[in-house]
Design a protein around this motif. Structure first.
Motif, PDB file in Angstrom:
ATOM      1  N   LEU A 158       5.286   0.599   7.102  1.00 25.82           N
ATOM      2  CA  LEU A 158       5.944  -0.592   7.648  1.00 25.82           C
ATOM      3  C   LEU A 158       4.914  -1.680   7.956  1.00 25.82           C
ATOM      4  O   LEU A 158       3.942  -1.434   8.674  1.00 25.82           O
ATOM      5  N   PRO A 159       5.103  -2.876   7.393  1.00 24.90           N
ATOM      6  CA  PRO A 159       4.140  -3.958   7.641  1.00 24.90           C
ATOM      7  C   PRO A 159       4.479  -4.730   8.910  1.00 24.90           C
ATOM      8  O   PRO A 159       5.595  -4.644   9.420  1.00 24.90           O
TER       9      PRO A 159
ATOM     10  N   GLY B 245       0.824  -1.215   0.000  1.00 24.21           N
ATOM     11  CA  GLY B 245       0.000   0.000   0.000  1.00 24.21           C
ATOM     12  C   GLY B 245       0.854   1.258   0.000  1.00 24.21           C
ATOM     13  O   GLY B 245       0.579   2.222   0.709  1.00 24.21           O
ATOM     14  N   ALA B 246       1.900   1.238  -0.834  1.00 22.45           N
ATOM     15  CA  ALA B 246       2.851   2.354  -0.846  1.00 22.45           C
ATOM     16  C   ALA B 246       2.271   3.561  -1.572  1.00 22.45           C
ATOM     17  O   ALA B 246       1.284   3.449  -2.295  1.00 22.45           O
ATOM     18  N   THR B 247       2.915   4.697  -1.355  1.00 23.55           N
ATOM     19  CA  THR B 247       2.532   5.926  -2.053  1.00 23.55           C
ATOM     20  C   THR B 247       3.719   6.376  -2.900  1.00 23.55           C
ATOM     21  O   THR B 247       4.842   6.437  -2.417  1.00 23.55           O
ATOM     22  N   VAL B 248       3.436   6.657  -4.167  1.00 29.75           N
ATOM     23  CA  VAL B 248       4.488   7.124  -5.074  1.00 29.75           C
ATOM     24  C   VAL B 248       4.473   8.656  -5.046  1.00 29.75           C
ATOM     25  O   VAL B 248       3.464   9.281  -5.371  1.00 29.75           O
ATOM     26  N   GLN B 249       5.600   9.215  -4.634  1.00 30.45           N
ATOM     27  CA  GLN B 249       5.700  10.674  -4.604  1.00 30.45           C
ATOM     28  C   GLN B 249       6.344  11.132  -5.907  1.00 30.45           C
ATOM     29  O   GLN B 249       7.357  10.583  -6.324  1.00 30.45           O
ATOM     30  N   THR B 250       5.740  12.091  -6.567  1.00 27.99           N
ATOM     31  CA  THR B 250       6.318  12.580  -7.824  1.00 27.99           C
ATOM     32  C   THR B 250       6.635  14.059  -7.689  1.00 27.99           C
ATOM     33  O   THR B 250       6.384  14.674  -6.649  1.00 27.99           O
TER      34      THR B 250
ATOM     35  N   VAL C  64       3.016 -10.682  -0.460  1.00 27.16           N
ATOM     36  CA  VAL C  64       1.953 -10.687   0.549  1.00 27.16           C
ATOM     37  C   VAL C  64       2.413  -9.823   1.723  1.00 27.16           C
ATOM     38  O   VAL C  64       3.555  -9.952   2.180  1.00 27.16           O
ATOM     39  N   ALA C  65       1.547  -8.937   2.183  1.00 25.13           N
ATOM     40  CA  ALA C  65       1.908  -8.080   3.323  1.00 25.13           C
ATOM     41  C   ALA C  65       0.733  -7.920   4.265  1.00 25.13           C
ATOM     42  O   ALA C  65      -0.411  -7.748   3.833  1.00 25.13           O
ATOM     43  N   LYS C  66       1.043  -8.004   5.554  1.00 26.53           N
ATOM     44  CA  LYS C  66       0.038  -7.713   6.578  1.00 26.53           C
ATOM     45  C   LYS C  66       0.399  -6.367   7.195  1.00 26.53           C
ATOM     46  O   LYS C  66       1.486  -6.200   7.758  1.00 26.53           O
ATOM     47  N   THR C  67      -0.479  -5.407   7.027  1.00 33.36           N
ATOM     48  CA  THR C  67      -0.227  -4.052   7.525  1.00 33.36           C
ATOM     49  C   THR C  67      -1.489  -3.557   8.229  1.00 33.36           C
ATOM     50  O   THR C  67      -2.565  -3.593   7.637  1.00 33.36           O
ATOM     51  N   GLY C  68      -1.334  -3.128   9.454  1.00 33.83           N
ATOM     52  CA  GLY C  68      -2.484  -2.598  10.191  1.00 33.83           C
ATOM     53  C   GLY C  68      -3.639  -3.589  10.259  1.00 33.83           C
ATOM     54  O   GLY C  68      -4.794  -3.209  10.091  1.00 33.83           O
ATOM     55  N   GLY C  69      -3.326  -4.881  10.408  1.00 36.40           N
ATOM     56  CA  GLY C  69      -4.374  -5.887  10.540  1.00 36.40           C
ATOM     57  C   GLY C  69      -4.954  -6.360   9.208  1.00 36.40           C
ATOM     58  O   GLY C  69      -5.702  -7.330   9.156  1.00 36.40           O
TER      59      GLY C  69
ATOM     60  N   GLY D 123      -8.865 -13.494   4.047  1.00 34.71           N
ATOM     61  CA  GLY D 123      -9.724 -12.850   5.052  1.00 34.71           C
ATOM     62  C   GLY D 123      -8.950 -12.180   6.177  1.00 34.71           C
ATOM     63  O   GLY D 123      -9.315 -12.279   7.344  1.00 34.71           O
ATOM     64  N   GLY D 124      -7.868 -11.525   5.824  1.00 35.24           N
ATOM     65  CA  GLY D 124      -7.117 -10.778   6.832  1.00 35.24           C
ATOM     66  C   GLY D 124      -6.189 -11.621   7.686  1.00 35.24           C
ATOM     67  O   GLY D 124      -5.522 -11.111   8.572  1.00 35.24           O
TER      68      GLY D 124
END
Ligand SMILES: Cc1cc2nc3c(=O)[nH]c(=O)nc-3n(C[C@H](O)[C@H](O)[C@H](O)COP(=O)(O)OP(=O)(O)OC[C@H]3O[C@@H](n4cnc5c(N)ncnc54)[C@H](O)[C@@H]3O)c2cc1C
Ligand code: FES
Ligand code: FES
Lengths: 264, 157
Positions: free
Chosen positions: A167-168, A130-135, A190-195, A219-220
């Motif tokens: 951070l996951p 769930g990254a954000t690309v800064q331009t 696969v990443a678990k971030t914030g539940g 399912g989380g």
């Protein structure tokens, strides 16, 4: 390769200006895709604007629970970074398995995602984390960034400056690689971030994407028990000399299971 | 045309290049250093590997103009009056080459492995690290042995 004007710039502002002045300009990061493409005359820009001297585009830091990697940071630098190894070890491993050592010494995060090869590794991580690309103009969420095969949301004069990865709690990347190029035939992050558990898939279809059906089956939870039963749309899978669509669909599930297990 | 200057194998050199001149072309055609080879046009074979500022790069996938001001080492920079570099000697002793076309790139990549991973290299490390170097002759077996032996010899010297 056709001749072009070589423009070396020292700042994002100068790069943008050079691009606006060029008739048909292109940015160059490490040239690891740009130069082979130009050799094959698949691209013949009037101006090549080299971002290699733009110091503000390199660097790795952790700020407010985010790992921030500058666009011009090489794969080798990400792989070797103690900060990345500590913050998101799966990302360091991903970078260390791109291509080969010489490619990793020149190839960059920004170039990889701006190019958006459907078999590139980084897009899967950008999406799953769930990254954000800064331009140079705005912040773009991962899901809005990758729009199609070799297509992104970037405008012609827009420069990726950094990517910010939350951070996951756990993350892992599994790739089934082409034995010659090391590109992903299928790669699943696969990443678990914030539940929440997210799945980023590359190599399988025209465009790196979120594996929503896989996520629903998880399912989380980091429990791959339900993955075998997931039905993936085979007709949307890539099919080429390396792997058929059916085989790719199968690999997506196998790589997902392995990544989930590696998260535990 | 622009002028580029760089240090190649310890010597200051300069020359006129087009923007599109590849670093490997500059080395081979302007400087006559034909030890660096070109084996593909897809950046995959590694025959052109050299060191730029101490790091391995594919000189077919870098412009000469990008190396302006850089410190470059090619295969020609390894041997000295005393003889071959230990890594070159190890390739000879272990029959690490047949036609020799891939060898300059293999040796330069091998030195990069030693720089990063030291003198005691296990087989799987060497095989993984040589993924970007293709050999059509040897089947790699003796290349891997040569790299391990060369790395060790460099540690002892
Ligand atoms: C032999 C080989 C094997 C490889 N194997 C893999 C692999 O296993 N997995 C994988 O993921 N990749 C692989 N790659 C690709 C590699 O990861 C490169 O990093 C990637 O292609 C981008 O290269 P680059 O950073 O040098 O960008 P360049 O080639 O310089 O640029 C690529 C594109 O991105 C644009 N661009 C670059 N930087 C920016 C920026 N900051 N803002 C906006 N636009 C920008 C350029 O205009 C260009 O269109 C491989 C490449 C080679 C040659
Ligand atoms: S000539 Fe093949 S990788 Fe450079
Ligand atoms: S020895 Fe002939 S290509 Fe390697």
């Amino acid at each position: 390769m056709y001749e072009f004007n070589y423009r070396k710039v020292a700042s994002v502002a100068a790069a943008t200006e050079a691009m606006q002045q060029a008739e048909d300009g292109k940015f160059m990061a490490g040239g690891q895709t740009m130069l082979p493409t130009m050799k094959h005359r698949l691209a013949s820009p009037s101006d090549l604007i080299d971002l290699g001297g733009v110091a503000e585009l390199t660097g790795i830091s952790v700020e407010n629970e985010n790992l921030i990697v500058g666009a011009m940071t090489t794969h080798a630098a990400v792989a070797a970074s103690a900060e990345v190894q500590q913050a998101i070890p799966a990302l360091a491993r991903l970078a260390g398995n791109i291509g080969d050592p010489a490619v990793r010494n020149r190839g960059t995060l920004g170039g990889s995602i701006a190019n958006h090869d459907p078999a590139a590794d980084y897009p899967a991580a950008v999406i799953a984390l769930g990254a954000t690309v800064q331009t140079s103009k705005r912040a773009i969420s991962a899901e809005e960034f990758f729009t199609g095969m070799f297509e992104t949301a970037l405008e012609d004069d827009e420069i990726v400056t950094s990517v910010s990865f939350p951070l996951p709690e756990a993350a892992a990347y599994m790739k089934f690689e082409n034995p010659a190029s090391r590109y992903a035939i299928v790669g699943v992050f696969v990443a678990k971030t914030g539940g929440e558990v997210r799945v980023g898939v590359t190599g399988a279809t025209a465009c790196a994407h979120r594996g929503l059906r896989l996520e629903a089956a998880l399912g989380g939870e980091l429990d791959a028990g339900g993955i075998d039963a997931v039905e993936l749309p085979v007709e949307q899978m890539n099919s080429d000399i390396h792997a058929s669509a059916e085989y790719r669909a199968h690999l997506v599930k196998v790589m997902t299971k392995r990544a989930v297990e590696a998260c535990q | 045309m622009s002028t580029v200057s760089m240090t190649v194998n310890g010597e200051a050199v300069c020359g006129k290049v087009e923007s599109r001149t590849l670093l490997v072309q500059f080395l081979r055609e302007n400087l006559g250093l034909t030890g660096t080879h070109v084996g593909c046009d897809t950046s995959q074979c590694g025959a052109c590997v050299i060191h730029v500022n101490g790091k391995s790069v594919k000189s077919c996938t870098m412009l000469a103009i990008q190396a302006d001001g850089a410190d470059v080492t090619t295969i020609e920079g390894l041997a000295n009056e005393a003889g071959l570099h230990p890594m070159q000697q190890a390739f000879m002793d272990n029959h690490g080459l047949q036609c020799g076309f891939c060898t300059p790139g293999m040796v330069m990549s091998a030195l990069d492995i030693v720089n990063r991973s030291g003198h005691e290299l296990d087989e799987s490390t060497v095989r993984k690290e040589l993924e970007g170097n293709i050999c059509r002759c040897t089947g790699y077996h003796n290349i891997v042995k040569a790299v391990q032996a060369g790395a060790k010899a460099m540690g002892g010297s």
